[in-house]
Design a protein around this motif. Structure first.
Motif, mmCIF file in Angstrom:
data_model
loop_
_atom_site.group_PDB
_atom_site.id
_atom_site.type_symbol
_atom_site.label_atom_id
_atom_site.label_comp_id
_atom_site.label_asym_id
_atom_site.label_seq_id
_atom_site.Cartn_x
_atom_site.Cartn_y
_atom_site.Cartn_z
ATOM 1 N N LEU A 177 -10.533 15.936 19.854
ATOM 2 C CA LEU A 177 -9.290 15.208 20.026
ATOM 3 C C LEU A 177 -8.690 14.915 18.661
ATOM 4 O O LEU A 177 -9.411 14.677 17.685
ATOM 5 N N LYS A 178 -7.370 14.935 18.580
ATOM 6 C CA LYS A 178 -6.692 14.720 17.298
ATOM 7 C C LYS A 178 -6.812 13.277 16.828
ATOM 8 O O LYS A 178 -6.772 13.015 15.639
ATOM 9 N N GLU A 179 -6.928 12.339 17.745
ATOM 10 C CA GLU A 179 -7.046 10.926 17.404
ATOM 11 C C GLU A 179 -8.398 10.401 17.868
ATOM 12 O O GLU A 179 -8.893 10.795 18.930
ATOM 13 N N SER A 180 -8.991 9.498 17.087
ATOM 14 C CA SER A 180 -10.241 8.882 17.535
ATOM 15 C C SER A 180 -9.946 7.964 18.716
ATOM 16 O O SER A 180 -8.818 7.544 18.937
ATOM 17 N N VAL A 181 -10.970 7.670 19.481
ATOM 18 C CA VAL A 181 -10.853 6.788 20.640
ATOM 19 C C VAL A 181 -11.701 5.551 20.351
ATOM 20 O O VAL A 181 -12.926 5.647 20.285
ATOM 21 N N HIS A 182 -11.034 4.449 20.116
ATOM 22 C CA HIS A 182 -11.719 3.201 19.748
ATOM 23 C C HIS A 182 -12.677 3.429 18.579
ATOM 24 O O HIS A 182 -13.794 2.930 18.563
ATOM 25 N N GLY A 183 -12.222 4.217 17.613
ATOM 26 C CA GLY A 183 -13.010 4.469 16.410
ATOM 27 C C GLY A 183 -14.014 5.597 16.528
ATOM 28 O O GLY A 183 -14.670 5.946 15.552
ATOM 29 N N ALA A 184 -14.154 6.194 17.706
ATOM 30 C CA ALA A 184 -15.134 7.274 17.911
ATOM 31 C C ALA A 184 -14.430 8.633 17.903
ATOM 32 O O ALA A 184 -13.384 8.810 18.538
ATOM 33 N N VAL A 185 -15.029 9.590 17.192
ATOM 34 C CA VAL A 185 -14.538 10.965 17.223
ATOM 35 C C VAL A 185 -15.056 11.589 18.520
ATOM 36 O O VAL A 185 -16.245 11.498 18.840
ATOM 37 N N ILE A 186 -14.154 12.209 19.271
ATOM 38 C CA ILE A 186 -14.508 12.788 20.572
ATOM 39 C C ILE A 186 -14.269 14.296 20.558
ATOM 40 O O ILE A 186 -13.210 14.775 20.157
ATOM 41 N N GLU A 187 -15.282 15.031 20.996
ATOM 42 C CA GLU A 187 -15.190 16.468 21.205
ATOM 43 C C GLU A 187 -15.276 16.702 22.705
ATOM 44 O O GLU A 187 -16.029 16.017 23.402
ATOM 45 N N LEU A 188 -14.509 17.652 23.192
ATOM 46 C CA LEU A 188 -14.570 18.032 24.607
ATOM 47 C C LEU A 188 -15.098 19.453 24.706
ATOM 48 O O LEU A 188 -14.784 20.301 23.870
#
Length: 129
Positions: free
Chosen positions: A110-121
């Motif tokens: 994801l281009k933006e972190s989610v609540h400070g977490a880097v997310i890969e799908l």
């Protein structure tokens, strides 16, 4: 988007061999695969833990993991969720380029972190027809 399960959790490390030794000897995890990414800037080790995977990542050259280690030190780098379709998932949360994943399939960060977490799908490769 609905995540189906955690595919893997990634930890950025400075010394891949030492980290593999720690997680296999101290925690009993099983090394299932070592690899480099397509551009050859990242070394990876995948360790089995129950029904998920711990991925250890280390920079071979410049790139996001080198930057991460230089600014934050070793630690949790990202969490990867399995999804049915990257196209559908990235409509809600825009992702970067779709690449081949280290364990097969296709992946996108994801281009933006989610609540400070880097997310890969991660999703299966599309069926060729």
């Amino acid at each position: 988007m609905k995540a189906k399960r955690i595919n893997h959790i990634a930890i950025a490390v400075n010394d891949l061999d030492a980290a593999v030794e720690t997680f296999t000897k101290d925690f009993g995890l099983t090394l299932i695969r070592e690899a480099t990414n397509g551009p050859g800037t990242l070394g990876m080790a995948f360790l089995e833990v129950g029904d998920t995977v711990l991925q250890l990542v280390t920079p071979i050259g410049p790139g996001p993991v080198r930057d991460f280690l230089d600014t934050k030190g070793e630690g949790l780098h990202h969490i990867c969720f399995d999804v049915e379709s990257l196209k559908e998932a990235t409509e809600t949360h825009p992702g970067g380029p779709i690449d081949k994943g280290g364990l097969g399939g296709q992946v996108s960060f994801l281009k933006e972190s989610v609540h400070g977490a880097v997310i890969e799908l991660s999703a299966p490769l599309p069926e060729e027809g």
